[in-house]
Design an enzyme around this catalytic site. Structure first.
Site, PDB file in Angstrom:
ATOM      1  N   ASP A  37       0.849  -1.196   0.000  1.00 24.91           N
ATOM      2  CA  ASP A  37       0.000   0.000   0.000  1.00 24.91           C
ATOM      3  C   ASP A  37       0.887   1.248   0.000  1.00 24.91           C
ATOM      4  O   ASP A  37       2.013   1.232   0.499  1.00 24.91           O
ATOM      5  CB  ASP A  37      -0.918   0.025   1.228  1.00 24.91           C
ATOM      6  CG  ASP A  37      -2.167   0.885   1.015  1.00 24.91           C
ATOM      7  OD1 ASP A  37      -3.264   0.311   0.858  1.00 24.91           O
ATOM      8  OD2 ASP A  37      -2.042   2.132   0.961  1.00 24.91           O
ATOM      9  N   ASP A  63       3.846   2.677  -4.136  1.00 28.80           N
ATOM     10  CA  ASP A  63       2.987   3.573  -4.909  1.00 28.80           C
ATOM     11  C   ASP A  63       2.840   2.919  -6.281  1.00 28.80           C
ATOM     12  O   ASP A  63       3.811   2.831  -7.039  1.00 28.80           O
ATOM     13  CB  ASP A  63       3.652   4.957  -5.031  1.00 28.80           C
ATOM     14  CG  ASP A  63       2.827   5.921  -5.860  1.00 28.80           C
ATOM     15  OD1 ASP A  63       1.850   5.479  -6.513  1.00 28.80           O
ATOM     16  OD2 ASP A  63       3.160   7.128  -5.862  1.00 28.80           O
ATOM     17  N   VAL A  64       1.636   2.459  -6.605  1.00 23.71           N
ATOM     18  CA  VAL A  64       1.454   1.681  -7.847  1.00 23.71           C
ATOM     19  C   VAL A  64       1.692   2.504  -9.111  1.00 23.71           C
ATOM     20  O   VAL A  64       1.789   1.948 -10.199  1.00 23.71           O
ATOM     21  CB  VAL A  64       0.050   1.020  -7.906  1.00 23.71           C
ATOM     22  CG1 VAL A  64      -0.131   0.006  -6.796  1.00 23.71           C
ATOM     23  CG2 VAL A  64      -1.074   2.054  -7.924  1.00 23.71           C
ATOM     24  N   ASN A  90      -5.616  -3.991  -6.832  1.00 26.14           N
ATOM     25  CA  ASN A  90      -6.802  -3.521  -6.116  1.00 26.14           C
ATOM     26  C   ASN A  90      -6.727  -2.042  -5.731  1.00 26.14           C
ATOM     27  O   ASN A  90      -7.760  -1.406  -5.517  1.00 26.14           O
ATOM     28  CB  ASN A  90      -6.971  -4.394  -4.854  1.00 26.14           C
ATOM     29  CG  ASN A  90      -7.920  -3.790  -3.855  1.00 26.14           C
ATOM     30  OD1 ASN A  90      -9.144  -3.810  -4.040  1.00 26.14           O
ATOM     31  ND2 ASN A  90      -7.369  -3.219  -2.769  1.00 26.14           N
ATOM     32  N   TYR A 160     -13.177   8.456 -12.799  1.00 22.32           N
ATOM     33  CA  TYR A 160     -13.180   7.104 -12.229  1.00 22.32           C
ATOM     34  C   TYR A 160     -13.724   6.105 -13.266  1.00 22.32           C
ATOM     35  O   TYR A 160     -13.146   5.039 -13.478  1.00 22.32           O
ATOM     36  CB  TYR A 160     -14.053   7.113 -10.973  1.00 22.32           C
ATOM     37  CG  TYR A 160     -14.078   5.805 -10.203  1.00 22.32           C
ATOM     38  CD1 TYR A 160     -12.993   5.426  -9.430  1.00 22.32           C
ATOM     39  CD2 TYR A 160     -15.198   4.979 -10.236  1.00 22.32           C
ATOM     40  CE1 TYR A 160     -13.023   4.239  -8.703  1.00 22.32           C
ATOM     41  CE2 TYR A 160     -15.236   3.799  -9.512  1.00 22.32           C
ATOM     42  CZ  TYR A 160     -14.144   3.426  -8.751  1.00 22.32           C
ATOM     43  OH  TYR A 160     -14.178   2.256  -8.029  1.00 22.32           O
ATOM     44  N   LYS A 164     -11.730   2.875 -14.856  1.00 25.73           N
ATOM     45  CA  LYS A 164     -12.191   1.508 -14.636  1.00 25.73           C
ATOM     46  C   LYS A 164     -12.662   0.862 -15.950  1.00 25.73           C
ATOM     47  O   LYS A 164     -12.489  -0.333 -16.163  1.00 25.73           O
ATOM     48  CB  LYS A 164     -13.310   1.475 -13.592  1.00 25.73           C
ATOM     49  CG  LYS A 164     -12.850   1.914 -12.197  1.00 25.73           C
ATOM     50  CD  LYS A 164     -11.866   0.915 -11.583  1.00 25.73           C
ATOM     51  CE  LYS A 164     -11.582   1.203 -10.122  1.00 25.73           C
ATOM     52  NZ  LYS A 164     -10.689   0.227  -9.501  1.00 25.73           N
ATOM     53  N   THR A 200     -16.574   4.879   0.142  1.00 25.54           N
ATOM     54  CA  THR A 200     -17.987   5.215  -0.076  1.00 25.54           C
ATOM     55  C   THR A 200     -18.367   6.583   0.529  1.00 25.54           C
ATOM     56  O   THR A 200     -19.299   7.219   0.063  1.00 25.54           O
ATOM     57  CB  THR A 200     -18.915   4.137   0.538  1.00 25.54           C
ATOM     58  OG1 THR A 200     -18.595   3.999   1.916  1.00 25.54           O
ATOM     59  CG2 THR A 200     -18.755   2.810  -0.153  1.00 25.54           C
TER      60      THR A 200
END
Ligand code: NAI
Length: 266
Positions: A37, A63-64, A90, A160, A164, A200
């Site tokens: 993460d 850090d992806v 993820n 977003y 995706k 959320t």
């Protein structure tokens, strides 16, 4: 025997709600888990909890969006665990704003983390995963966590949704390439609906918009109305599907998309 014994999994965004649940579930099935993460403290907390109930778990800072950090993360995984069989992309961020309000930086952040992060992860993990897949009858498995926003339009979430949606067809394209080249690496993707995590809260806040007197609980109830199952999902309900895609039971699945949304898009 646990279904993922002797397997090594790397999970990104492991410090968050869904990532932590995935780490727990894969570990419960016997896998050694690398919990990666951006937030090392959160990854460490998850790793500590996982170690108490499952197999080994190594926290790492990653850090992806950074290719060199990916290279180090894979090298560290090989050094500590001796191989890599399962990669779960993820990590995710969401700027929930209509087009007029999204800055270029915010647009780029969603694309960088959600789409480019998975590209870099697969690119940097590929050699290690191929090597392992060649020696194992079970092969290797890559699971990309997309969203229902990749399947149907999500108002107020253009960046977003673009990230995706891109991840969806990127997953299928590499799934076909790897299958046809007989790499022994299956690539599949997962499409959660609303799941109860920290992600959320900004969604409910944005739905409240200018009407700031409206109670967040009332907004939550309105959202739940849209879900035929009548409730928000739990991170464990995504983790179970990821676990299925990681293991032998999904051995004939390539480029598949598994929707976990309480019936929202049905
Ligand atoms: P979360 O906010 O609880 O966790 C996301 C994690 O990703 C955090 O730990 C964060 O530190 C990490 N992260 C962010 N940027 C990063 C980077 N550059 N490098 C590495 N790690 C980074 O969110 P949640 O809900 O657990 O989300 C996980 C995935 O599921 C995301 O890809 C999200 O888009 C997806 N998803 C979530 C849904 C939901 O309702 N919670 C619905 C559909 C998809």
């Amino acid at each position: 025997m646990p279904s993922l014994e002797k397997r090594v999994a790397l999970v990104t965004g492991a410090g968050g709600g869904i990532g932590a649940a995935i780490c727990h579930r894969l570990s419960k099935e016997g896998a050694f888990v690398v919990a990666a993460d951006l937030n090392f403290d959160n990854a460490s907390k998850v790793a500590e909890q996982v170690r108490q109930v499952g197999a080994g778990c190594l926290p790492i800072q990653l850090d992806v969006t950074d290719q060199l950090q990916w290279r180090s993360a894979v090298a560290e995984t090989l050094r500590v665990a001796g191989g890599l069989d399962i990669l779960v992309n993820n990590a995710g961020v969401a700027h929930i704003k209509p087009l007029e309000a999204v800055s270029v930086d915010e647009w780029n952040a969603d694309i960088n983390v959600n789409l480019n992060g998975a590209f870099l992860g697969i690119k940097e993990s590929l050699n290690a995963m191929r090597e392992r897949a060649e020696r194992s009858p079970s092969g290797a498995s890559i699971i990309n966590i997309a969203s229902v926003s990749a399947l149907v339009g999500s108002p107020g979430m253009p960046a977003y949704s673009a990230s995706k949606g891109g991840l969806r067809l990127f997953s299928k394209a590499v799934a076909l390439d790897f299958a046809k080249r007989r790499y022994g690496i299956r690539v599949n993707s997962v499409y959660p609906g609303l799941i109860d995590t920290s992600l959320t809260t900004p969604l409910f806040e944005s739905m409240r918009g200018a009407n700031s007197s409206k109670d967040i609980e009332a907004i939550r109830a309105e959202m739940i109305e849209k879900y035929p199952i009548g409730r928000i999902g739990r991170p464990e309900e995504v983790a179970g599907v990821v676990c299925f895609l990681a293991g032998e039971d999904s051995s004939y699945m390539i480029g598949a998309e598994l929707v976990v949304d309480g019936g929202l898009t049905a």
